[in-house]
Design an enzyme around this catalytic site. Structure first.
Site, PDB file in Angstrom:
ATOM      1  N   CYS A 177      37.249  43.963  61.332  1.00  0.00           N
ATOM      2  CA  CYS A 177      36.514  43.573  62.687  1.00  0.00           C
ATOM      3  C   CYS A 177      35.653  44.895  63.346  1.00  0.00           C
ATOM      4  O   CYS A 177      34.596  44.677  63.501  1.00  0.00           O
ATOM      5  CB  CYS A 177      37.238  43.005  63.830  1.00  0.00           C
ATOM      6  SG  CYS A 177      37.993  41.257  63.171  1.00  0.00           S
ATOM      7  N   GLU A 223      37.036  38.700  66.771  1.00  0.00           N
ATOM      8  CA  GLU A 223      35.678  39.480  66.841  1.00  0.00           C
ATOM      9  C   GLU A 223      34.845  38.847  65.694  1.00  0.00           C
ATOM     10  O   GLU A 223      33.505  38.971  65.990  1.00  0.00           O
ATOM     11  CB  GLU A 223      36.113  40.803  66.593  1.00  0.00           C
ATOM     12  CG  GLU A 223      37.245  41.426  67.614  1.00  0.00           C
ATOM     13  CD  GLU A 223      38.679  41.439  67.014  1.00  0.00           C
ATOM     14  OE1 GLU A 223      38.948  40.336  66.311  1.00  0.00           O
ATOM     15  OE2 GLU A 223      39.388  42.277  67.384  1.00  0.00           O
ATOM     16  N   CYS A 251      40.756  45.074  63.928  1.00  0.00           N
ATOM     17  CA  CYS A 251      41.344  45.512  62.552  1.00  0.00           C
ATOM     18  C   CYS A 251      40.250  46.218  61.803  1.00  0.00           C
ATOM     19  O   CYS A 251      39.074  46.155  62.168  1.00  0.00           O
ATOM     20  CB  CYS A 251      41.901  44.326  61.816  1.00  0.00           C
ATOM     21  SG  CYS A 251      40.941  43.038  60.980  1.00  0.00           S
TER      22      CYS A 251
END
Lengths: 161, 161
Positions: A91, A60, A88
């Site tokens: 990101c 990402e 996560c």
């Protein structure tokens, strides 16, 4: 709420295809992402942590960086982030800073945990108070640092983001 | 707990000095960071969001990326991150992925909010369930995406991180 148009389904499938291809080619972990705005793919990304020695090179983050370079703007307002796995915290926060409009994902942090990734653990840590985390965090107030923040407010030509 | 050695105080002061210098030079927001291991500065970073059109180019992310490039490793185990301001969730999670040992910071997310930065807001958002966030998040389970995760586990030469 899990309904995608056929075009949107193809975008998500593309993110998954990227995760497979580049994982097998040895780029890094099994994660892929694309950024789409107005039906156009602005950028594709995949995990490159281990091949580039960059712990921030998640799919990402890479897609966001490339998309912004592509359009010459630090805002991706109006764009959708398609990713093969729930972002996560790094990101996810990057998606907020990039001002994307929407996030579509396939696997979850739970699936990621099963194959050895720390997403859930880092979510737990980020939610804690700074002093209660596994990584010790030391707050050392600084007059100088406060003064720099004041100078930012006084900077007439500052570019906000 | 807010005691630093004279050497550590100089490292934090250096992060603050970077925040001032590069903010005034127009690189981006008023944030600086350095990565130190075994008394040696591995890398310096500063915010470059607006000058490079990269919403992920925060001081800490830049310092982490540079330090890893410098040592040719995606792990900064044993290192300390000194930063002029408490890391945002993106940078905090990046510090976890980079496996730093310690974080030392001067200003806080509260100070950042006062001068217009979203750190606290993003902390609040990251802590929410995916379906409850301001940025709509759509979970679309995919057999294909699950299969890629299985393939990761089956990949004999995978490099874990």
């Amino acid at each position: 709420m899990t309904q995608l148009t056929p075009e949107e389904s193809r975008f998500l499938a593309r993110a998954v295809a990227l995760s497979r291809k580049h994982m097998h080619q040895g780029a890094g972990g099994p994660f892929g992402a694309i950024i789409v705005r107005d039906g156009k793919v602005l950028a594709e990304g995949w995990n490159e942590v281990t091949s580039t020695n960059d712990p921030t090179a998640h799919a990402e983050i890479n897609a966001i960086r490339k998309a912004c370079r592509q359009i010459g703007d630090f805002s991706l307002s109006g764009a959708t982030l398609y990713t093969s796995c729930e972002p996560c915290p790094m990101c996810l926060a990057a998606a907020y800073w990039a001002r994307v409009d929407r996030i579509v994902y396939a696997n979850t942090r739970i699936h990621a945990a099963v194959i050895g990734f720390d997403d859930q653990h880092i979510y737990d840590e980020v939610a804690r108070e700074p002093g209660d985390r596994e990584i010790p965090m030391l707050h050392v107030p600084s007059e100088e640092a406060r003064a720099v923040f004041e100078e930012w407010l006084g900077k007439a030509d500052r570019v906000e983001y």
